[in-house]
Motif scaffolding. Structure first.
Motif: not given
Length: 122
Positions: A112-122
Motif C-alpha cells: 500500500l505504501l509503495a502504491q501511494k508513493q507511485e501515485m505521488k510521483d505521478l
C-alpha cells in the motif's frame, strides 16, 4: 440381483474411465462429472484433488483374457498421465495463525505504501 449388481459395476467402471479420460486430457476449466457413479464420487478427491494417487493394474498372461489385459493396460497408461498438485495441509495453532496474519498484514501495508508513493510521483 446379481445382474443388476454387475450392471452397476460396469456403469461405475465406465464412468471412472470417462473421468480419467477427461482428467488426462489436460484441458483447463473442463467440467468433470464425478456424480454419475458412487465409485467416481468416492475417488473424486484422489483423482482430481489434493492427493497423491497410485493405481495398481493387474493383468493375466492367459490367452483367453488378452482383450481384458490390453484394455487394462490402456486404462493404466491413460491414468498415469493425470497431473495432480498435492499440497501439504497445515494445522496451525492460534499463535502460528496470528504470526502468519501479522506477516501478511505487514506485506500488504508495504504494498500500500509503495502504491501511494507511485501515485505521488505521478
Amino acid at each position: 440381483s446379481k445382474l443388476r449388481e454387475g450392471g452397476n459395476i460396469n456403469k461405475s467402471l465406465s464412468m471412472l474411465g470417462q473421468v480419467i479420460m477427461k482428467l488426462s486430457s489436460g484441458e483447463k476449466n473442463q467440467f468433470i462429472n464425478y456424480r454419475d457413479s458412487k465409485l467416481t464420487r468416492l475417488l473424486q478427491t484422489s483423482l482430481g484433488g489434493n492427493a497423491k494417487t497410485a493405481i495398481i493394474a493387474t493383468i493375466t498372461p492367459a490367452q483367453m483374457s488378452e482383450e481384458q489385459s490390453i484394455s487394462t493396460l490402456r486404462f493404466a497408461s491413460q491414468a498415469k498421465t493425470i497431473k495432480t498438485h498435492a499440497k501439504v495441509n497445515e494445522c496451525l495453532d492460534e499463535l502460528a495463525q496470528i504470526n502468519r496474519l501479522k506477516e501478511k498484514n505487514d506485506d500488504l501495508s508495504a504494498q500500500l505504501l509503495a502504491q501511494k508513493q507511485e501515485m505521488k510521483d505521478l
